[in-house]
Design a protein around this motif. Structure first.
Motif, PDB file in Angstrom:
ATOM      1  N   ALA A   1       2.323  15.376 -10.901  1.00 59.63           N
ATOM      2  CA  ALA A   1       2.940  15.588 -13.101  1.00 59.63           C
ATOM      3  C   ALA A   1       1.931  16.466 -12.522  1.00 59.63           C
ATOM      4  N   PHE A   2       0.662  16.234 -12.213  1.00 58.96           N
ATOM      5  CA  PHE A   2      -0.546  16.986 -11.879  1.00 58.96           C
ATOM      6  C   PHE A   2       0.204  18.655 -11.665  1.00 58.96           C
TER       7      PHE A   2
ATOM      8  N   LEU B   1       3.150   5.554  -5.683  1.00 57.31           N
ATOM      9  CA  LEU B   1       2.939   6.140  -7.611  1.00 57.31           C
ATOM     10  C   LEU B   1       1.814   7.199  -7.605  1.00 57.31           C
ATOM     11  N   LEU B   2       0.649   6.901  -7.204  1.00 51.65           N
ATOM     12  CA  LEU B   2      -0.003   7.983  -6.247  1.00 51.65           C
ATOM     13  C   LEU B   2       0.125   9.233  -6.946  1.00 51.65           C
TER      14      LEU B   2
ATOM     15  N   LEU C   1       4.090   1.397  -1.250  1.00 58.91           N
ATOM     16  CA  LEU C   1       4.386   2.024  -3.166  1.00 58.91           C
ATOM     17  C   LEU C   1       3.117   2.075  -3.892  1.00 58.91           C
ATOM     18  N   GLY C   2       2.254   1.708  -3.217  1.00 60.77           N
ATOM     19  CA  GLY C   2       0.975   2.577  -4.206  1.00 60.77           C
ATOM     20  C   GLY C   2       0.882   3.503  -4.076  1.00 60.77           C
TER      21      GLY C   2
ATOM     22  N   GLY D   1       2.626  20.397 -13.655  1.00 61.71           N
ATOM     23  CA  GLY D   1       1.618  20.462 -14.735  1.00 61.71           C
ATOM     24  C   GLY D   1       1.417  22.139 -14.900  1.00 61.71           C
ATOM     25  N   MET D   2       0.931  22.471 -12.879  1.00 64.47           N
ATOM     26  CA  MET D   2      -0.330  23.963 -13.289  1.00 64.47           C
ATOM     27  C   MET D   2       0.923  24.622 -12.404  1.00 64.47           C
TER      28      MET D   2
ATOM     29  N   VAL E   1       3.139  10.331  -7.216  1.00 59.59           N
ATOM     30  CA  VAL E   1       3.985  10.852  -8.535  1.00 59.59           C
ATOM     31  C   VAL E   1       3.258  10.961  -9.889  1.00 59.59           C
ATOM     32  N   ALA E   2       1.500  10.478  -9.895  1.00 58.94           N
ATOM     33  CA  ALA E   2       0.406  10.759 -11.174  1.00 58.94           C
ATOM     34  C   ALA E   2       0.187  12.744 -10.439  1.00 58.94           C
TER      35      ALA E   2
ATOM     36  N   GLU F   1       0.894  -1.321  -0.074  1.00 56.80           N
ATOM     37  CA  GLU F   1       0.220  -0.167   0.101  1.00 56.80           C
ATOM     38  C   GLU F   1       0.693   1.231   0.048  1.00 56.80           C
TER      39      GLU F   1
END
Lengths: 622, 204
Positions: free
Chosen positions: B36-37, B29-30, B25-26, B40-41, B32-33, B23
């Motif tokens: 990125a958002f 990883l989220l 690790l999961g 981007g902002m 990381v997503a 969990e």
């Protein structure tokens, strides 16, 4: 790693038959989703001046998200998080129920957490999307069969092009990692399930809710922008654009969750002895692909959020009058857009690399070079996005550096070719259906790759951009290579996923119809594009007529080939020859389990232990 | 009625330790997503600020938030990340801290909402549509929205930890892992909050 916590709890377990979980399914999801959508629509509409486009956009966007939310509540996606919140975790019995234990075909219509069920759901979903997108492609080609055709109006044609594009992009992103990444990959690495079974179901069902949203674009006036949805055109477009951007946002959520899940599974749940240099090459490819998607897709999502805000609440991200810029959209879109090509391509290639040693009975030639190829492509793909913007006028001095980084991708791609040709070298291939796709890939990717070098070259792109040449190029890479790999995967793993052999004769007929038709279709398109025929235009000058007619004939061959394949899949699934446990004599772990694959894949007392790599054909086991 | 023991802990027979590591690790990883958002902002903010097309970065009437206001809006994230870290190390105060975290996050959420409700660079034009004056305003509302999203998610997690604390039927080992995993998220919201607040200090 420690052993189990031996503290015994005595919490009574509720009878699953009386639990809410047992009463929820796709039907309740649809009912609640539709109720949420209609309730939201009429509630918001009553307080708004619906003659204003901003208000229409606002109402529609909220309605579409509420459909998705309602569906997810209705199917039971939030039971787990809610139970976590109140401190009453799901019991083992409830988890077993969610895994579809003993529920037969009904589990395919439930929030089922079994990775094999999710894999089949993805397979059916992908085939449906490809069917819909393919039908739109046939309409496009039919309209282009001769100049002056009036099969569809220019507005409908534009929508067809855009919706075909986005439908196929979504389908292609999940075409290999969806069905095979979910069904096969956990077994391949010796795991009992995905790392997060509930999130696995979530990723599929969230994606499912995006499909009606995308379809609604047709009834809301379509999308006039093509799948790239460039701003400010997308900000000014009609209500159908709301469906497009909601679809992308929902899809990005699904992709992030699925990507995280696959990556975590491979990193944390490999069998004992499966060190990184023993991981099957398909698993490596799928993991690199989804790991690339995790940071790439949120920027796409952001571009859609900004488009949505511009369309609804009056922001001006892409309106130059308000200090915005269309270039910003192009950056955000292509920062995702180019890695996305490799998110699609890498798993397809990895499937073929998995198949190749099995049918040549030789070890994979340089496993390390294959991984270097995938990693090189993935790494470089983050630094090439502006080659899509050469002609936009954005910083011409950057054209040179982006041309270099783009052309450098040829090097890791060359490694991929080297590995495949090296494996074939002096081999005696077993020419079964999956193996044919390897040759088709080598041919198609060669053409797709070489034509890509011309497009990455600034002077050549000056002439070729926006032409049918570009369309032909990316179809060679995405369809000719990635889809070919996925079809090979279907033929290869069909026996494990369905327990039956795919009808081989129909498979051969389909293969030749598709591949020969494909060359006719897109080589014709290269000719038209080289002569200057613009893409995304419903009509064209007479000088392109021969090339377009030839392309359309090729398209009908491709379409017929896929119909034959669809028949073969449906017929073989029901009436095909019963498959032996390991029809190809392969060495990877998925072929060591029977069909139907048990819920936990492997018995408790016989979890696999890996002692060598899986490609030791024709050599002593290390 | 039936009972279960921890040997039947998970449908796939994994130990709490295995699940806990997975969990964590999961969640990373989220992150990381989400990162990125957020990146981007920030990219959008500075891209449009430096482009300043048609001199349209700053609102026509010059209304902007002060540089410090962004820091006030994200301060609760930082405080919660720190006190949660302390509470994980000193378990005797975990219950108190988790309730405190919920209250701090609720207050922060209210403050962020209040800022959004009182922004002066949005007006209604003659046609009845909302208009954000300038690209600064557009970016500010997006960043504030992202903070709000983080508040909602973080409040949910904090509330869950507070409710679950000391409940008898929660697996203790796994719960410890989950508290630490929640810490990863809290730390991330603090980092992203700081990054966004720092971004909005560059106004002109």
């Amino acid at each position: 790693m420690t052993t189990l916590d031996h503290k015994t709890t005595t919490r009574p377990v509720p009878n699953p038959k009386k639990s809410l979980i047992t009463k929820l399914n796709m039907g309740t999801g649809i009912i609640l989703g539709v109720a949420f959508a209609f309730g939201t629509y009429y509630w918001l509409k009553s307080g708004q001046d619906m003659s204003r486009p901003n208000n229409v956009n606002k109402v529609l966007i909220v309605t579409m998200f509420m459909w998705s939310l309602g569906f997810m509540i209705g199917i039971g996606a939030f039971i787990g998080p809610f139970r976590w919140l109140i401190g009453k975790d799901l019991t083992p019995e409830e988890e077993l129920y969610l895994a579809g234990d003993g529920q037969g075909i009904k589990r395919y219509f439930k929030y089922c957490t079994d990775h094999k069920v999710v894999g089949i759901q993805y397979l059916v979903g992908v085939m449906t999307l490809l069917g819909v997108g393919g039908t739109m492609a046939m309409m496009i080609r039919t309209n282009l069969a001769m100049p002056g055709s009036k099969l569809v109006t220019p507005t409908v044609y534009n929508s067809l092009v855009g919706l075909h594009g986005i439908t196929m992009i979504i389908a292609m992103i999940i075409v290999a990692t969806g069905p095979f990444g979910n069904y096969i990959m956990p077994i391949m690495i010796g795991a009992r399930d995905m790392a997060f079974p509930r999130l696995n179901a979530l990723s599929w069902w969230v994606l499912f809710t995006a499909i009606p949203v995308l379809c609604s674009a047709w009834f809301l006036g379509g999308i006039p922008t093509g799948w790239v949805a460039y701003a400010p055109l997308s900000v000014q477009a009609g209500p159908g654009m709301n469906a497009f951007l909601c679809t992308i946002i929902i899809f990005a959520v699904s992709t992030a969750v699925a990507g995280m899940n696959i990556t975590a599974t491979v990193v944390a749940m490999r069998a004992k002895g499966m060190s990184w240099n023993r991981v099957p090459i398909f698993v490596v490819g799928a993991t690199i692909s989804v790991a690339l998607a995790i940071p790439a897709f949120p920027t796409f999502m952001l571009s859609m959020v900004q488009t949505g805000l511009d369309r609804t609440i009056g922001t001006g991200f892409y309106d130059a009058n308000m200090g915005g810029s269309g270039w910003l959209y192009a950056h955000l879109f292509w920062i995702m857009g180019h890695p996305e090509v490799y998110v699609i391509l890498i798993p397809g290639v990895a499937v073929l690399m998995e198949i190749l040693p099995v049918f040549v009975r030789k070890p994979l030639f340089s496993y390390g070079a294959a991984i270097a190829g995938f990693a090189g492509i993935a790494g470089l793909s983050a630094f090439v996005w502006a080659h899509h913007m050469y002609m936009s006028g954005w910083l011409p001095m950057f054209n040179g550096p982006f041309m270099v980084t783009t052309e450098m991708i040829s090097i890791p791609t060359g490694l991929i070719f080297l590995v495949m040709l090296g494996t074939l070298w002096q081999g005696r291939p077993w020419m079964k259906l999956p193996m044919l796709s390897v040759y088709a890939f080598l041919w198609n990717m060669l053409i797709g790759g070489i034509t890509g070098i011309y497009l990455s070259d600034v002077p050549a792109d000056n002439y070729l951009h926006g032409s049918m040449y570009v369309t032909a190029h990316f179809h060679y890479t995405l369809m000719g290579s990635a889809l070919t790999g996925a079809v090979a995967g279907l033929a290869y793993w069909f026996p494990k996923m369905t327990g039956r052999m795919l009808n081989e004769r129909a498979g051969y007929i389909s293969f030749w119809l598709v591949q020969v038709g494909f060359q006719v279709l897109f080589l014709g398109m290269f000719v038209a594009g080289s002569e200057g025929q613009p893409r995304r235009v419903a009509d064209y000058a007479h000088m392109y007529a021969h090339a377009d007619l030839i392309s359309t004939i090729g398209a009908y061959s491709v379409g017929t080939g896929f119909i034959v394949l669809l028949w073969a899949v449906v017929h073989s699934w029901r009436h095909g020859k019963i498959a032996p446990m390991n029809p190809w004599g392969a060495k990877t772990l998925e072929w060591t389990v029977p069909y139907p694959v048990p819920l936990t894949n492997f018995p408790d007392d016989a979890m696999p232990v890996v002692t060598s790599d899986f490609y030791g054909y024709g050599k002593a086991v290390k | 009625m039936a009972t279960h023991t921890d040997s039947q802990f998970h449908v796939h027979h994994d130990s709490p330790e295995q699940i806990g590591r997975r969990e964590r690790l999961g969640v990373r990883l989220l992150i990381v997503a989400d990162g990125a958002f957020v990146f981007g902002m920030i990219f959008s903010y500075f891209y449009l600020k430096n482009l300043n097309s048609n001199n349209g970065w700053i609102p026509v009437k010059g209304h902007t938030f002060t540089a410090i206001s962004g820091w006030w809006a994200i301060a609760p994230f930082v405080v919660v990340a720190i006190i949660h870290r302390l509470a994980v190390r000193n378990r005797s105060i975990f219950g108190l801290v988790s309730i405190l975290a919920v209250l701090i996050l609720a207050a922060g959420m209210y403050y962020q909402w209040h800022q959004m409700a009182t922004m002066k660079f949005m007006h209604t034009n003659d046609a009845g549509d909302n208009v954000f004056e300038g690209a600064y305003a557009s970016n500010w509302v997006l960043l504030a929205g992202a903070n709000m999203f983080h508040y909602i998610l973080t409040l949910f997690i904090a509330l869950g930890l507070a409710i679950r604390h000391k409940r008898a039927h929660v697996n203790a080992t796994l719960e410890t892992w989950r508290q630490r995993t929640a810490g990863s998220w809290f730390t991330w919201t603090a980092i992203s909050g700081i990054a966004l607040a720092l971004t909005t200090t560059f106004i002109r």
